[in-house]
Each structure stands twice: as C-alpha cells, then as structure tokens.
Write a protein that holds these residues in place. Sequence first.
Motif, short mmCIF file in Angstrom:
data_model
loop_
_atom_site.label_atom_id
_atom_site.label_comp_id
_atom_site.label_asym_id
_atom_site.label_seq_id
_atom_site.Cartn_x
_atom_site.Cartn_y
_atom_site.Cartn_z
N THR A 2 0.84 -1.20 0.00
CA THR A 2 0.00 0.00 0.00
C THR A 2 0.87 1.24 0.00
O THR A 2 1.99 1.24 0.49
CB THR A 2 -0.93 0.04 1.23
N ARG A 10 -5.67 5.10 6.36
CA ARG A 10 -6.13 4.03 7.25
C ARG A 10 -5.90 4.41 8.71
O ARG A 10 -6.76 4.19 9.56
CB ARG A 10 -5.40 2.73 6.91
N THR A 26 -15.02 -0.14 10.32
CA THR A 26 -13.62 -0.47 10.58
C THR A 26 -12.76 0.38 9.65
O THR A 26 -13.29 0.96 8.68
CB THR A 26 -13.34 -1.96 10.29
N ASP A 28 -11.01 -0.64 7.37
CA ASP A 28 -11.14 -1.21 6.03
C ASP A 28 -12.45 -0.84 5.36
O ASP A 28 -12.53 -0.79 4.13
CB ASP A 28 -11.01 -2.74 6.08
N THR A 29 -13.49 -0.58 6.16
CA THR A 29 -14.80 -0.29 5.56
C THR A 29 -15.13 1.21 5.58
O THR A 29 -16.15 1.61 5.04
CB THR A 29 -15.93 -1.05 6.29
#
Length: 88
Positions: A2, A10, A26, A28-29
């Motif tokens: 990444t 993030r 989260t 990630d979401t």
Amino acid sequence: MTSDLEQTTRRIAEIIINELKLEDVTPDTFNPDLDLVDEVGIDSMDLATIALVIRDEFGIRIDEDDYPKLTTLRIIGEYIADKRSGGE
C-alpha cells in the motif's frame, strides 16, 4: 504493497473510529470520501479533538483555519502528506 497515503488514510480512520467511538465501521470499511461533517456527523469540537490527535500522531501543525477544509479521510491524508513534504 500500500502507498504511504493509503497507510496514512487508514491510520486517520483508526483515530476517528477510536476518538468518536464509532461502531459498525472499521478502517477497512470506512469510505475515504465520506464527508465527516455531513455524513458522519462530526461537529467542530470532535474535529478539533481529532486534529490534535493527528497533530501528535504525525508530528505536523494543523492551522485552525484549515479545520473546515478537512472534510474527508482522503483530504486529511493529502493534507498530512503535503505538510510532511514541506508544504507548510
């Protein structure tokens, strides 16, 4: 692998989730283009708190005048990257 911006974004998501005790999301979401004020409901006090944590975490100075511009994870990530690369 990444990119630095993705890693920064993030980490910002983690900070916001932890500081605001958000549930059902989260890192990630968390949509990096979600408007934090209009769609998440962050108020000016929340934003100030988050800005202080980000300042300490990333070692950058965030001008209070810039707070209203920091409306999405992506914008905050780009702001941090700019500050870290000497765009202060």
